[in-house]
Design a protein around this motif. Structure first.
Motif, PDB file in Angstrom:
ATOM      1  N   ASP A 122       0.834  -1.210   0.000  1.00  0.00           N
ATOM      2  CA  ASP A 122       0.000   0.000   0.000  1.00  0.00           C
ATOM      3  C   ASP A 122       0.862   1.252   0.000  1.00  0.00           C
ATOM      4  O   ASP A 122       0.623   2.189  -0.764  1.00  0.00           O
ATOM      5  CB  ASP A 122      -0.919  -0.026   1.222  1.00  0.00           C
ATOM      6  N   ARG A 123       1.893   1.296   0.863  1.00  0.00           N
ATOM      7  CA  ARG A 123       2.779   2.468   0.926  1.00  0.00           C
ATOM      8  C   ARG A 123       3.571   2.618  -0.367  1.00  0.00           C
ATOM      9  O   ARG A 123       3.804   3.751  -0.832  1.00  0.00           O
ATOM     10  CB  ARG A 123       3.736   2.339   2.107  1.00  0.00           C
ATOM     11  N   LEU A 124       3.971   1.498  -0.961  1.00  0.00           N
ATOM     12  CA  LEU A 124       4.744   1.559  -2.197  1.00  0.00           C
ATOM     13  C   LEU A 124       3.921   2.167  -3.330  1.00  0.00           C
ATOM     14  O   LEU A 124       4.400   3.030  -4.068  1.00  0.00           O
ATOM     15  CB  LEU A 124       5.216   0.150  -2.576  1.00  0.00           C
ATOM     16  N   ILE A 125       2.669   1.727  -3.456  1.00  0.00           N
ATOM     17  CA  ILE A 125       1.800   2.271  -4.508  1.00  0.00           C
ATOM     18  C   ILE A 125       1.520   3.745  -4.251  1.00  0.00           C
ATOM     19  O   ILE A 125       1.501   4.560  -5.181  1.00  0.00           O
ATOM     20  CB  ILE A 125       0.483   1.467  -4.581  1.00  0.00           C
ATOM     21  N   ALA A 126       1.309   4.111  -2.981  1.00  0.00           N
ATOM     22  CA  ALA A 126       1.011   5.502  -2.646  1.00  0.00           C
ATOM     23  C   ALA A 126       2.170   6.424  -2.996  1.00  0.00           C
ATOM     24  O   ALA A 126       1.950   7.575  -3.419  1.00  0.00           O
ATOM     25  CB  ALA A 126       0.668   5.618  -1.159  1.00  0.00           C
ATOM     26  N   ILE A 127       3.402   5.953  -2.842  1.00  0.00           N
ATOM     27  CA  ILE A 127       4.567   6.798  -3.111  1.00  0.00           C
ATOM     28  C   ILE A 127       4.945   6.794  -4.590  1.00  0.00           C
ATOM     29  O   ILE A 127       5.232   7.841  -5.179  1.00  0.00           O
ATOM     30  CB  ILE A 127       5.767   6.333  -2.264  1.00  0.00           C
ATOM     31  N   ARG A 128       4.906   5.619  -5.205  1.00  0.00           N
ATOM     32  CA  ARG A 128       5.360   5.499  -6.594  1.00  0.00           C
ATOM     33  C   ARG A 128       4.279   5.874  -7.605  1.00  0.00           C
ATOM     34  O   ARG A 128       4.595   6.344  -8.694  1.00  0.00           O
ATOM     35  CB  ARG A 128       5.833   4.062  -6.856  1.00  0.00           C
ATOM     36  N   LEU A 129       3.015   5.612  -7.279  1.00  0.00           N
ATOM     37  CA  LEU A 129       1.908   5.908  -8.212  1.00  0.00           C
ATOM     38  C   LEU A 129       0.839   6.737  -7.511  1.00  0.00           C
ATOM     39  O   LEU A 129      -0.310   6.304  -7.361  1.00  0.00           O
ATOM     40  CB  LEU A 129       1.309   4.606  -8.749  1.00  0.00           C
ATOM     41  N   PRO A 130       1.179   7.924  -7.055  1.00  0.00           N
ATOM     42  CA  PRO A 130       0.210   8.705  -6.268  1.00  0.00           C
ATOM     43  C   PRO A 130      -1.051   9.093  -7.041  1.00  0.00           C
ATOM     44  O   PRO A 130      -2.141   9.153  -6.463  1.00  0.00           O
ATOM     45  CB  PRO A 130       1.016   9.946  -5.855  1.00  0.00           C
TER      46      PRO A 130
END
Length: 311
Positions: A122-130
């Motif tokens: 979840d954090r990875l998607i939020a940072i990389r694909l905001p």
């Protein structure tokens, strides 16, 4: 021991002896009780704040709620036995109670690994694909993945408990601090090593698969942090990543020691083994809500608002 003609039905209870060699047992019991009460308090507060506020019914907060439920179950399956042994001096645990505690303890052990993995993704998607985050990560998808993690846990632990429930037991003694698969196998009239090998194989996925994967997601996050131009945002992200890594190592490091190192010949005494059991059962459930919730701006604001209203 194996020559005694006992079966599962002959052992209707176990005696927990893991603390017998320690001094100051009451003090240790008080510490465990305090930690357990704090775990219930902080995780309960987080659940109440998130469930009572519709603005927080979002994927990230649903994941935090799932982790809080797992932490409460994980700690309860272990701490209640240790507290009763140390403070109430009730060392006897019935056979079926020991089996059920082993089941739920190992179940939430697996689901916690999967819950931490979901939160890292979840954090990875939020940072990389905001810009695409809200279209990719939805409440329904998060609930589906949470359901699948619990389903996988039930399936794996069902197999594990079927082993523990169908072996003959020779002695009603648990030499560990609470009931788990290893302690029950060592009380059985069998050579436990082949069974430990099976469980080690099942544990290779969470340990050698999920843990490196989570570390890779944080490596990507760290790389993303270096691209930030705002120094305050960069420092905030670094602090968040470091605190999350502390959570991961408090949960996974004892497993690396107990499962992987012992497989290659590292010898651990009884005190070391019991310490490895206690750390993930108490430390991780205690620091998880502090790290994941007090560092979450919305929950922090709601919590401060509650205390200000009371004053």
């Amino acid at each position: 021991m194996a020559n005694e003609n006992y079966t599962v039905k002959n052992v209707d209870s176990f005696i927990i002896t893991g603390f017998d060699h320690l001094q100051n047992q009451k003090f240790l019991g008080f510490l465990i009780l305090t930690a357990y009460m704090l775990i219930l308090l902080v995780n309960g507060i987080n659940l109440c704040i998130i469930s009572s506020n519709r603005h927080l019914h979002k994927p990230m907060y649903i994941l935090i709620c799932n982790l809080a439920v797992v932490d409460i179950m994980f700690s309860s399956s272990c701490s209640t036995t240790m507290i009763s042994v140390l403070l109430a001096e009730i060392k006897t645990v019935s056979y079926y109670s020991c089996i059920s505690r082993t089941y739920f303890g190992n179940l939430v052990d697996i689901t916690e690994s999967l819950a931490l993995t979901l939160m890292a993704i979840d954090r990875l998607i939020a940072i990389r694909l905001p810009l695409r985050y809200h279209s990719i990560v939805t409440n329904s998808r998060i609930l589906l993945f949470i359901f699948l993690t619990w389903l996988a846990g039930f399936a794996v632990i069902g197999y594990v408990i079927s082993i523990a429930a169908n072996v003959p037991y020779c002695q009603p003694v648990i030499r560990y601090v609470f009931c788990n698969f290893a302690s029950m196998m060592r009380a059985a009239c069998i050579d436990p090593e082949p069974y430990f090998f099976r469980i080690a194989v099942l544990s290779v996925g969470p340990i050698c698969g999920l843990f490196p994967f989570i570390l890779c997601t944080y490596a990507v996050l760290a790389y993303s942090v270096t691209k930030l131009s705002n120094s305050s945002s960069k420092n905030q992200m670094i602090n968040t990543c470091l605190s999350h890594l502390m959570v991961l190592f408090s949960f996974f490091a004892p497993k690396l020691v107990s499962i992987l190192l012992t497989r290659i010949g590292v010898v651990l005494n009884l005190t070391d083994r019991n310490a490895i059991l206690i750390v993930p059962a108490l430390v991780s459930p205690l620091i998880n809500p502090i790290v994941y919730c007090t560092r979450t701006k919305e929950i922090r604001k709601r919590l401060v608002g509650v205390f200000l209203r009371k004053k």
